[in-house]
Design a protein around this motif. Structure first.
Motif: not given
Length: 308
Positions: A292-308
């Protein structure tokens, strides 16, 4: 319209008129407020700053600004007041607190993204308090704010805008006149931020998909580079995504707040919210993962295939 360079003026000398003939108060020192204050100081204005958390304001004394202990103290000698606060309640609270301190001939430049309903409330409150109000929404993030390269989306009385124009010129590379009513600039800013949210999430999704299919994510950026679908913003956010480093230029939770305002405006005007709903879900997902406090580019983490 570009920011003009100051003549030989010491920004720390607030006893006389600065080169631009304008004393400016900046209320709110978040990412954007800090950048704006730095720019105005560099351009030779006599700047006073105030922030609810005093520790953010203290360093500006060394930069030549006057640091006020209260918003009332901050505005009492201002010719232009720029409010860069988080939400409508924050703006309304400060307006109420400073109503008796704002000089009669001062222009209040409302630069906070607070939505259509919030803006209407602020307009009504300012009118009741006799505060001369315009708006100048800031299109851009941290770096443009720090370098005077924002795009200013101004609206309101033409005479008041003209009075504040030297300040807007210093803050931005150009001013777009959105209309004669305060609220027109907000409407344009909401449309523009919908685009920012969309292009950032689309860039993140395409890089994640490229990687999930066994390719280097940078190949996506190479593929669009120079073509009709290219965007400088995709490369800016794409680099952050590829490096997986997200120092906040535009905090993700700040955009989530804006997406709520955009959705509200779309719903109220009959525009389908299908894409907005999907964007809100993606940014919420990334926020729930701790970004939430990171840059909006961190929305990438919503799409990653290697999510924990």
């Amino acid at each position: 319209m570009t920011g003009s360079q100051a003549e030989s003026t010491d920004p720390s000398d607030t006893t006389g008129a600065p080169a631009h003939g304008t004393r400016v108060t900046v209320l709110g020192l978040g990412i954007m407020g800090q950048g704006v204050a730095d720019t105005l100081l560099r351009e030779g204005f006599a700047v006073t700053v105030w922030n609810r958390s005093a520790q953010k304001a203290t360093p500006f004394a060394e930069k030549g600004a006057t640091v006020a202990s209260s918003p009332s103290e901050a505005v009492e000698k201002a010719e232009v007041v720029v409010s860069v606060l988080f939400d409508a309640d924050s703006v309304l609270g400060v307006l109420d607190e400073v109503a008796d301190a704002v000089p009669a001939d001062a222009v209040w430049v409302q630069a906070s993204t607070i939505g259509l309903e919030g803006t209407a409330r602020v307009v009504d409150r300012a009118k009741a308090q006799g505060v001369a109000l315009i708006e100048a929404m800031m299109l851009g993030t941290k770096a443009p704010a720090e370098t005077g390269k924002l795009v200013m989306l101004a609206a309101g009385d033409a005479g008041l805008i003209a009075k504040a124009q030297p300040v807007l010129d210093a803050m931005g590379s150009k001013t777009v006149l959105a209309g004669p009513a305060v609220g027109n600039g907000t409407a344009l800013k909401l449309a523009a931020n919908a685009w920012i949210a969309s292009i950032t999430a689309a860039t993140a999704q395409s890089i994640a998909l490229t990687q999930a299919l066994g390719l280097d994510g940078d190949l996506f950026l190479q593929a669009i580079d120079g073509g009709a679908s290219d965007s400088p913003y995709a490369h800016t956010k794409g680099k952050s995504i590829l490096d997986r480093e997200f120092p906040a230029s535009f905090a993700l939770d700040g955009l989530r707040k804006d997406l709520g305002l955009i959705t509200e405006a779309a719903s109220g005007s009959g525009v389908a919210t299908t894409l907005l709903d999907a964007l809100r879900a993606a940014y919420a997902d990334a926020s729930e993962q701790g970004h939430g406090g990171d840059d909006i580019a961190s929305v990438y983490e919503a799409f990653t295939a290697d999510r924990a």
